[in-house]
Design a protein around this motif. Structure first.
Motif, mmCIF file in Angstrom:
data_model
loop_
_atom_site.group_PDB
_atom_site.id
_atom_site.type_symbol
_atom_site.label_atom_id
_atom_site.label_comp_id
_atom_site.label_asym_id
_atom_site.label_seq_id
_atom_site.Cartn_x
_atom_site.Cartn_y
_atom_site.Cartn_z
ATOM 1 N N THR A 237 -9.362 3.531 6.218
ATOM 2 C CA THR A 237 -8.942 2.239 5.668
ATOM 3 C C THR A 237 -8.684 1.254 6.807
ATOM 4 O OG1 THR A 237 -7.864 3.510 3.931
ATOM 5 C CG2 THR A 237 -7.277 1.194 4.085
ATOM 6 N N TYR B 269 -8.584 -8.007 1.062
ATOM 7 C CA TYR B 269 -8.817 -6.779 0.285
ATOM 8 C C TYR B 269 -7.781 -5.719 0.638
ATOM 9 C CZ TYR B 269 -13.008 -8.886 -1.490
ATOM 10 O OH TYR B 269 -13.857 -9.739 -2.142
ATOM 11 N N SER C 129 -4.725 -6.602 -1.231
ATOM 12 C CA SER C 129 -4.838 -6.311 -2.672
ATOM 13 C C SER C 129 -4.468 -4.870 -3.001
ATOM 14 C CB SER C 129 -6.248 -6.618 -3.175
ATOM 15 O OG SER C 129 -7.142 -5.602 -2.767
ATOM 16 N N LEU C 130 -4.444 -4.021 -1.981
ATOM 17 C CA LEU C 130 -4.041 -2.625 -2.207
ATOM 18 C C LEU C 130 -2.514 -2.518 -2.370
ATOM 19 C CD1 LEU C 130 -6.256 -0.834 0.488
ATOM 20 C CD2 LEU C 130 -6.722 -1.066 -1.953
ATOM 21 N N ARG C 131 -1.818 -3.592 -2.041
ATOM 22 C CA ARG C 131 -0.349 -3.559 -2.073
ATOM 23 C C ARG C 131 0.235 -4.412 -3.201
ATOM 24 N NH1 ARG C 131 2.220 -1.251 1.663
ATOM 25 N NH2 ARG C 131 1.060 -0.222 3.303
ATOM 26 N N ALA D 61 -7.464 -1.121 -7.750
ATOM 27 C CA ALA D 61 -7.473 -0.629 -6.363
ATOM 28 C C ALA D 61 -6.056 -0.321 -5.899
ATOM 29 C CB ALA D 61 -8.123 -1.668 -5.464
ATOM 30 N N ALA D 62 -5.109 -1.215 -6.238
ATOM 31 C CA ALA D 62 -3.719 -1.029 -5.823
ATOM 32 C C ALA D 62 -3.123 0.224 -6.471
ATOM 33 C CB ALA D 62 -2.898 -2.259 -6.191
ATOM 34 N N PHE E 222 -4.494 3.280 -4.719
ATOM 35 C CA PHE E 222 -4.010 3.407 -3.343
ATOM 36 C C PHE E 222 -2.537 3.832 -3.319
ATOM 37 C CE2 PHE E 222 -2.010 1.221 0.353
ATOM 38 C CZ PHE E 222 -2.703 1.839 1.370
ATOM 39 N N GLN E 223 -1.730 3.148 -4.102
ATOM 40 C CA GLN E 223 -0.283 3.387 -4.040
ATOM 41 C C GLN E 223 0.119 4.733 -4.655
ATOM 42 O OE1 GLN E 223 1.548 -0.112 -5.812
ATOM 43 N NE2 GLN E 223 0.257 -1.441 -4.546
ATOM 44 N N ALA F 211 -9.069 5.017 1.741
ATOM 45 C CA ALA F 211 -9.094 4.408 0.414
ATOM 46 C C ALA F 211 -10.393 3.647 0.123
ATOM 47 C CB ALA F 211 -7.894 3.473 0.262
ATOM 48 N N CYS F 212 -10.817 2.792 1.050
ATOM 49 C CA CYS F 212 -12.016 1.964 0.794
ATOM 50 C C CYS F 212 -13.237 2.862 0.615
ATOM 51 C CB CYS F 212 -12.265 0.999 1.960
ATOM 52 S SG CYS F 212 -10.815 0.081 2.474
ATOM 53 N N HIS G 287 -9.751 -5.941 -7.332
ATOM 54 C CA HIS G 287 -9.066 -6.493 -6.142
ATOM 55 C C HIS G 287 -8.497 -7.888 -6.437
ATOM 56 C CE1 HIS G 287 -10.151 -3.386 -3.216
ATOM 57 N NE2 HIS G 287 -11.370 -3.359 -3.740
#
Lengths: 78, 210
Positions: free
Chosen positions: B64, B76, B79-81, B89-90, B93-94, B103-104, B195
């Protein structure tokens, strides 16, 4: 540092220098973690390493036994 | 520095030292042991170093951190957070539905044959676009081709929440259409918010560590 007069030793030195440059560029690419580093590793490091190995292999293939040495060997066999 | 990189650096240093000895004193290759040393230093070790270096770079390109090292990908990464479970996506990931470190790559690689190779070729195209052309704004970045459900089904196929989920079974034909890639998982009305980087300024961010 001077390159040697002997052709084989000179080729080994050139091969070694190319390989050292290739390995140093590879180490720089590994330390520099960016997308371009992979391209650098393959294009610069890869080409230098390949060239160094080719020079080494060519130096092995280019070793020729002198006519006197060949004659000496055949005499020993007889 | 990663352990793998440290190991390769040690091998590189060892190789450079051996080669340096041969460059400084090439006459040592007259002896049998010198010839073996030259073969090792001028042929075998460079091949090993190159192979390990390329392998390490390829592994690193899956991380990542590597993907987000391009400025254009920062949005981007943010956007995972997003602190909203509807952001696909978030949420992945989270909640570690994908490995946070990769992740990506986990979602954007291709799980078909030669998928990794195709992913690397796409990466090279990204480098070309980023450095040699005018890249689009982050919100205008589009996928090369429509997202294939195969990538989602790689993990979700057979999972209870997917197979027996109420929404997925509301329509008897829905799951079949999804599995046949006739209806996209990220189509409108389903998991359409992925995203959504254009509106990141207006959403709350998660402060925790993945």
């Amino acid at each position: 540092m001077k390159l040697r007069e002997n052709r084989l030793e000179r080729r080994l030195q050139v091969s070694g220098i190319l390989l050292i440059l290739g390995l140093l560029s590879e180490s720089l690419c590994l330390l520099w973690a960016r997308p371009l580093s992979f391209l650098g590793l393959v294009s610069v490091g890869g080409v230098l390493l390949f060239a160094g190995m080719v020079v080494y292999l060519v130096s092995l293939l280019a070793i020729r036994v002198s006519p006197q040495e060949t004659a000496g060997r055949s005499l020993q066999r007889d | 520095m990663r352990f793998e990189t440290t190991l390769i650096m040690a091998l590189l240093l060892f190789s450079v030292t051996l080669i340096g000895v041969i460059v400084a004193r090439p006459e040592i290759t007259v002896t049998r042991s010198g010839k073996i040393m030259a073969f090792l230093a001028l042929f075998l070790l460079p091949i090993l170093c190159a192979a390990m270096g390329v392998s390490s770079e390829l592994e690193r390109s899956k991380t990542t951190k590597f993907c987000l090292s391009c400025h254009i990908m920062e949005a981007y990464g943010q956007s995972l957070r997003v602190d909203d479970p509807s952001y696909l996506a978030a949420a992945h990931f989270q909640n570690h539905r994908v490995p946070a470190d990769n992740a990506c790559y986990t979602c954007h690689t291709n799980y078909a044959m030669f998928g990794s190779v195709k992913a690397k070729m796409a990466g090279l195209r990204h480098i070309y676009v980023y450095y040699l052309t005018t890249p689009p704004a982050p919100e205008n970045i589009k996928l090369h081709e429509a997202y294939n459900n195969r990538e989602c089904l790689h993990c979700h196929l057979g999972a209870r929440s997917f197979e027996e989920g109420a929404v997925h079974n509301a329509d008897p034909d829905l799951l079949q259409a999804v599995k046949a890639n006739k209806l996209s998982c990220i189509s409108s009305g389903c998991h359409e918010v992925v995203h959504k980087v254009a509106t990141l300024n207006a959403v709350k961010m998660w402060k925790g560590q993945p």
